[in-house]
Motif scaffolding. Structure first.
Motif, short mmCIF file in Angstrom:
data_model
loop_
_atom_site.label_atom_id
_atom_site.label_comp_id
_atom_site.label_asym_id
_atom_site.label_seq_id
_atom_site.Cartn_x
_atom_site.Cartn_y
_atom_site.Cartn_z
N ASP A 64 0.79 -1.03 -0.03
CA ASP A 64 -0.17 -0.04 -0.08
C ASP A 64 0.72 0.76 -0.26
N LEU A 65 1.94 0.86 0.33
CA LEU A 65 2.91 2.19 0.32
C LEU A 65 4.44 1.68 -0.35
N ASN A 66 5.02 2.91 -0.89
CA ASN A 66 5.91 2.82 -1.50
C ASN A 66 7.03 3.15 -0.52
N TRP A 67 7.60 2.48 0.49
CA TRP A 67 8.18 2.55 1.53
C TRP A 67 9.68 2.26 1.17
N ARG A 68 10.16 2.07 -0.03
CA ARG A 68 12.01 2.32 -0.66
C ARG A 68 11.98 3.30 -0.59
N ARG A 89 12.68 -8.13 6.57
CA ARG A 89 13.40 -9.04 5.15
C ARG A 89 13.01 -8.05 3.69
N SER A 90 11.60 -7.46 3.58
CA SER A 90 11.18 -7.31 2.44
C SER A 90 12.33 -5.85 2.23
N ASN A 91 13.17 -4.68 3.34
CA ASN A 91 12.69 -3.39 3.58
C ASN A 91 14.36 -3.60 3.98
N ILE A 92 14.84 -4.71 4.61
CA ILE A 92 16.55 -4.50 4.59
C ILE A 92 17.90 -4.00 4.28
N ILE A 147 21.96 -3.20 11.32
CA ILE A 147 22.39 -1.74 10.85
C ILE A 147 22.40 -0.28 11.44
N ARG A 148 23.08 -0.90 12.34
CA ARG A 148 23.93 0.39 13.27
C ARG A 148 25.43 0.48 13.22
#
Length: 218
Positions: A64-68, A89-92, A147-148
């Protein structure tokens, strides 16, 4: 005889027009009133939507959103999740890019694995053993810790004790709230998207403040 018949006919036609006029007027009045009520009801709904800050409703939070785009621009990201395997996992890749940006802030709230009631409640809800749930939460924690990086974004991870009624993603002035299903099977769930300035965003702000007070840093 003919004159009497004609008189009856004229009288009947006149009565017909009179009744038709009354019915037509009543119909016009009722139609106008119904239309007015519909307009008023629509106005109320529109006013409620505007005051809530709602900008979108869907049933697929992944699409529903453009997460990237959102993660590429966000300066302050707050996440309230049970573990969020699929979304993470989709946005890692975008999350790792965000982690390398100095000045950005990322705050993640995960279930407290040391709180027995939290683990018991969520493991029952998601239909898995307590060990499986703890494993998924710890996997999420490890991914977010990765990610840190030095001289990158400020990444804070917290354990929050208590049930989960929704998942929450707050990206600066926009928030996304996804509800949970009572069923054990995977199914589309309502997703609400709203912006700062409305009652829904205020609710999110107050929730996060309360959650932070009751959480412990990892």
């Amino acid at each position: 005889m003919l004159e009497g018949t004609w008189r009856v006919f004229v009288s009947s036609v006149g009565a017909l027009f009179t009744v038709s006029g009354v019915l037509g007027g009543a119909w016009q009045f009722q139609g106008r009133r119904a239309f007015k009520e519909e307009i008023l009801e629509t106005t109320r709904v529109a006013r409620d939507v505007i005051s809530s800050g709602l900008v979108g409703v869907g049933t697929s939070y992944l699409h529903d959103l453009n997460w990237r785009d959102l993660l590429g621009k966000v300066k302050h990201l707050d996440l309230l999740l049970a573990y969020g395997d699929t979304w993470r996992r989709s946005n890692i890749h975008e999350l790792r890019k965000l982690g390398r940006k100095k000045g950005r802030k990322i705050c993640i709230f995960l279930p407290d694995v040391a709180d027995a009631q939290t683990v018991e409640t969520l493991s029952w809800r998601f239909g898995m053993t307590q060990d499986e749930l703890i494993g998924k939460i710890e996997e999420a924690r490890q991914d977010y810790e990765l990610i840190r990086v030095s001289k990158g974004a400020t990444v804070r991870i917290y354990y929050y004790p208590g049930d989960r009624y929704f998942s929450l993603y707050r990206l600066d002035q926009r928030a996304v709230l996804t509800l949970y299903s009572h069923g054990r099977d995977r199914r589309p769930v309502p997703t609400l998207i709203f912006d700062v300035g409305g009652s829904l965003y205020k609710f999110v702000e107050e929730e996060l403040e309360d959650i932070l007070r009751r959480s412990r840093a990892v």
